[in-house]
Write an enzyme that holds these catalytic residues in place. Structure first.
Site, PDB file in Angstrom:
ATOM      1  N   TYR A 291      -3.293 -52.196   9.480  1.00  0.00           N
ATOM      2  CA  TYR A 291      -3.676 -53.288   8.591  1.00  0.00           C
ATOM      3  C   TYR A 291      -2.442 -54.025   8.085  1.00  0.00           C
ATOM      4  O   TYR A 291      -1.336 -53.469   8.018  1.00  0.00           O
ATOM      5  CB  TYR A 291      -4.471 -52.769   7.387  1.00  0.00           C
ATOM      6  N   PHE A 301       1.684 -57.544   0.662  1.00  0.00           N
ATOM      7  CA  PHE A 301       2.050 -56.450  -0.232  1.00  0.00           C
ATOM      8  C   PHE A 301       2.162 -55.115   0.491  1.00  0.00           C
ATOM      9  O   PHE A 301       2.792 -54.186  -0.016  1.00  0.00           O
ATOM     10  CB  PHE A 301       1.077 -56.337  -1.415  1.00  0.00           C
ATOM     11  N   ASP A 302       1.604 -55.000   1.685  1.00  0.00           N
ATOM     12  CA  ASP A 302       1.719 -53.734   2.413  1.00  0.00           C
ATOM     13  C   ASP A 302       1.295 -53.939   3.851  1.00  0.00           C
ATOM     14  O   ASP A 302       0.513 -54.844   4.163  1.00  0.00           O
ATOM     15  CB  ASP A 302       0.843 -52.661   1.755  1.00  0.00           C
ATOM     16  N   ILE A 321     -10.126 -47.394  -1.654  1.00  0.00           N
ATOM     17  CA  ILE A 321     -10.779 -48.249  -2.652  1.00  0.00           C
ATOM     18  C   ILE A 321     -12.192 -48.607  -2.177  1.00  0.00           C
ATOM     19  O   ILE A 321     -12.442 -48.714  -0.974  1.00  0.00           O
ATOM     20  CB  ILE A 321      -9.951 -49.516  -2.925  1.00  0.00           C
ATOM     21  N   TYR A 347      -8.297 -52.742  -7.228  1.00  0.00           N
ATOM     22  CA  TYR A 347      -7.502 -52.055  -8.250  1.00  0.00           C
ATOM     23  C   TYR A 347      -7.741 -52.593  -9.650  1.00  0.00           C
ATOM     24  O   TYR A 347      -6.986 -52.274 -10.567  1.00  0.00           O
ATOM     25  CB  TYR A 347      -6.020 -52.131  -7.887  1.00  0.00           C
ATOM     26  N   PHE A 364      -7.349 -57.854   3.642  1.00  0.00           N
ATOM     27  CA  PHE A 364      -6.849 -56.936   4.658  1.00  0.00           C
ATOM     28  C   PHE A 364      -7.248 -57.447   6.041  1.00  0.00           C
ATOM     29  O   PHE A 364      -8.431 -57.682   6.300  1.00  0.00           O
ATOM     30  CB  PHE A 364      -7.419 -55.529   4.463  1.00  0.00           C
TER      31      PHE A 364
END
Length: 580
Positions: A291, A301-302, A321, A347, A364
């Protein structure tokens, strides 16, 4: 003149007729009367004109400006700067001396003008007691800082609109945005950037000034707007603190970071769907996926790719999540999908770490590598079978030779027997290959080709193996090349018919009453070569014969006597084949 009200027409003394107001508006330089006589109109010198002038002052507009007022000799009689207070007033309706009313017409914000106002357009033959003598020509240096009209609405200019707009802001949405706030003349009064965080709020719920509520509507994430708000839709007559004066128009340069509604659900967008999807992920499955995770404005962010490792987890069981748990269900192996998750399914208000802010919408882009269920068996699909009849198939204990190609479900090639130029060899049921491959080879005919899908619990498990990722589903294409019938469990050699009646005498080649290893080996090899018996297939013949000799040499003295030699039938009442 006190209270910041200079330049307004003073009330005339009793019995003194009112000065007439001239209605003509001087837009350029005024002119003197012939022969250098008194000025007939004001003189306007535009000594600074801004490059951009979106609007000019018109009759009835509300303006805010600074000025210095002097006489012809340069002596100052009044200044808004000395009071640190702008003049804020409506123009063209008789609230100012006629010369100032005319001199402000057509001005742009940030324009600077020098006005020469003759007495009859100023304070005339009366003057202002103690301040402006009668029949004074007045000189004003004016800078316009703001202009608006009670008919104004919020002005919205789109500076940048992204090509893809997944949704637009509506009333009751929650938004996160950055902004720079200035007055109309460019004076900065606030910025979200200086605080290092977005401004987060609901739209259309009374949390914002009315003009911002309106200006944010229909914005897309990533869009940049310039929003000009008249004061009656901002902070009005009171202003705000020391940074926003009364009756100030406000200019916001806004960048919308993201938008969601508390009623939002997870949004799915299929980017690529491989053909032939026969199974979709369900709750309880274990999935491996790559992802890229970004915020709604595109900020990454990731990424699992940056770690060169898939993210591995159970789906629908609370390990991830809630929005991702929902978004992964229904996916196919090899599918690429975009999952947009509102913060209440991600979150929440607090965010996490230093990369995911509070109340952030997460996007994502997911590539499903594989998934399986812990209860999955080996999936077997026959690709081809030999034309001739197949009466015997591979079974546990058989020694087989086969070719194979092994890959991950995403097509990543792992191993192939063709790379070694020879088939792979194995005894089925002897724990020589992974359990799933062993199962998939059983029941095959020589010449048959199969496709096997082997779940990780029947392959290399959570830890993986050299070249095989942990928890990986493996895809095999196998072709059975040959098969040799195996021996019953625990047997090293069997006769095809009954063993010799006088076995020890046949073993004792030199008739000395004992059988050394050499004689034992020569006898067994002769039995095999003459087709009377066979050794366990797939094993080193010397080692197998050596193990057989050790089994019969009961006292381990290096020879077998007639007392030591026993068939398995003498040791095991449950006889399948006689065995040394």
């Amino acid at each position: 003149m006190s209270g910041g009200r200079s330049l307004r027409r003073p009330s005339p003394p009793p019995l003194l007729p009112l000065l007439l107001l001239a209605l003509a508006v001087g837009r350029a330089l005024g002119r003197a009367s012939p022969a250098g006589g008194p000025l007939e109109d004001i003189v306007i010198e535009r000594y600074h004109i801004p490059r951009a002038c979106p609007r000019e002052v018109q009759r009835g507009d509300f303006v805010r400006y600074h000025y210095n007022g002097t006489f012809e000799d340069g002596k100052k009689f009044d200044s808004s700067y000395d009071r640190s207070t702008l003049v804020a007033i409506v123009v063209g309706v008789g609230r100012l001396i006629t010369g100032m009313d005319r001199g402000l017409m057509g001005m742009c914000v940030n324009e600077r003008r020098r006005l020469i106002v003759p007495p009859h357009l100023g304070y005339g033959s009366i003057g202002v007691a103690g301040l402006i003598p009668p029949d004074s020509t007045l000189y004003f240096d004016v800078v316009l800082l703001d202009v608006w009209n009670k008919e104004d609405t919020v002005q919205v200019s789109t500076l940048l609109r992204p090509p893809h707009c997944p949704r637009m802001v509506q009333d009751s949405d929650f938004v996160r945005y950055h902004y720079n706030g200035t007055l109309l003349d460019g004076t900065a009064f606030d910025s979200s950037y200086s605080r290092g965080g977005t401004y987060d709020t609901y739209v259309g719920s009374g949390w914002l000034i009315k003009g911002m509520d309106q200006g944010l509507l229909s914005m897309c994430p990533g869009e940049r707007r310039k929003i000009i708000i008249p004061p009656f839709l901002a902070y009005g007559e009171k202003g705000y603190g020391t940074v926003i004066p009364p009756q100030a128009s406000l200019v916001f340069h806004v960048l919308l970071i993201d938008v969601h509604n508390p009623k939002d659900v997870v949004q799915l967008e299929t980017l690529e769907l491989p053909p032939g999807c026969v199974r979709r992920a369900a709750a309880g499955d274990f999935m491996r996926y790559h992802y890229n995770g970004s915020l709604m404005d595109g900020t990454l962010f990731d990424s699992s790719y940056s770690r060169n490792h898939t993210y591995n987890t159970y789906v629908g069981q609370g390990y991830i999540i809630p929005g991702m748990d929902q978004g992964l269900q229904g996916a196919c192996v090899g599918e690429r999908r975009r999952i947009t998750i509102p913060p209440h399914l991600a979150y929440g208000e607090n965010g996490t770490g230093d990369k995911i802010p509070g109340s952030a919408v997460l996007i994502f882009d997911v590539h499903v590598i594989d998934f399986h269920n812990p209860a999955d068996p080996v999936e077997i699909r026959t690709l081809s079978r030999p034309a001739e009849a197949c009466n015997e198939t591979a079974k546990s204990g058989d020694f087989v030779r086969y070719h194979y190609n092994c890959s991950l479900l995403d097509g990543t090639r792992l191993f192939s027997s063709h790379d070694y130029g020879a088939p792979q060899e194995a005894t089925l049921g002897a724990n020589k290959v992974i359990e799933g491959l062993d199962t998939g080879l059983q029941g095959m005919c020589v010449g048959e080709r199969r496709q096997l899908v082997v779940p990780p619990h029947l392959a290399h498990g959570e830890s993986g193996a050299r070249g095989v990722p942990g928890s990986a589903v493996l895809l095999f294409e196998v072709e059975l090349i040959s098969r040799e019938e195996g021996l019953p469990e625990g047997y090293l050699f069997v006769w095809h018919q009954d063993p010799p009646a006088n076995l020890f005498e046949d073993l004792d080649l030199n008739k000395d009453g004992e059988v050394p290893p050499e004689e034992f080996s020569a006898f067994i090899r002769a039995q095999v070569s003459e087709g009377k018996g066979r050794l366990m297939p797939g094993q080193d013949a010397d080692k197998t014969i050596g193990d057989m000799f050790q089994n019969q040499d009961r006292n381990q003295d290096g020879k077998i006597t007639v007392e030591e030699l026993k068939l398995k039938s003498d040791e095991d009442q449950e006889r399948v084949h006689e065995e040394l």
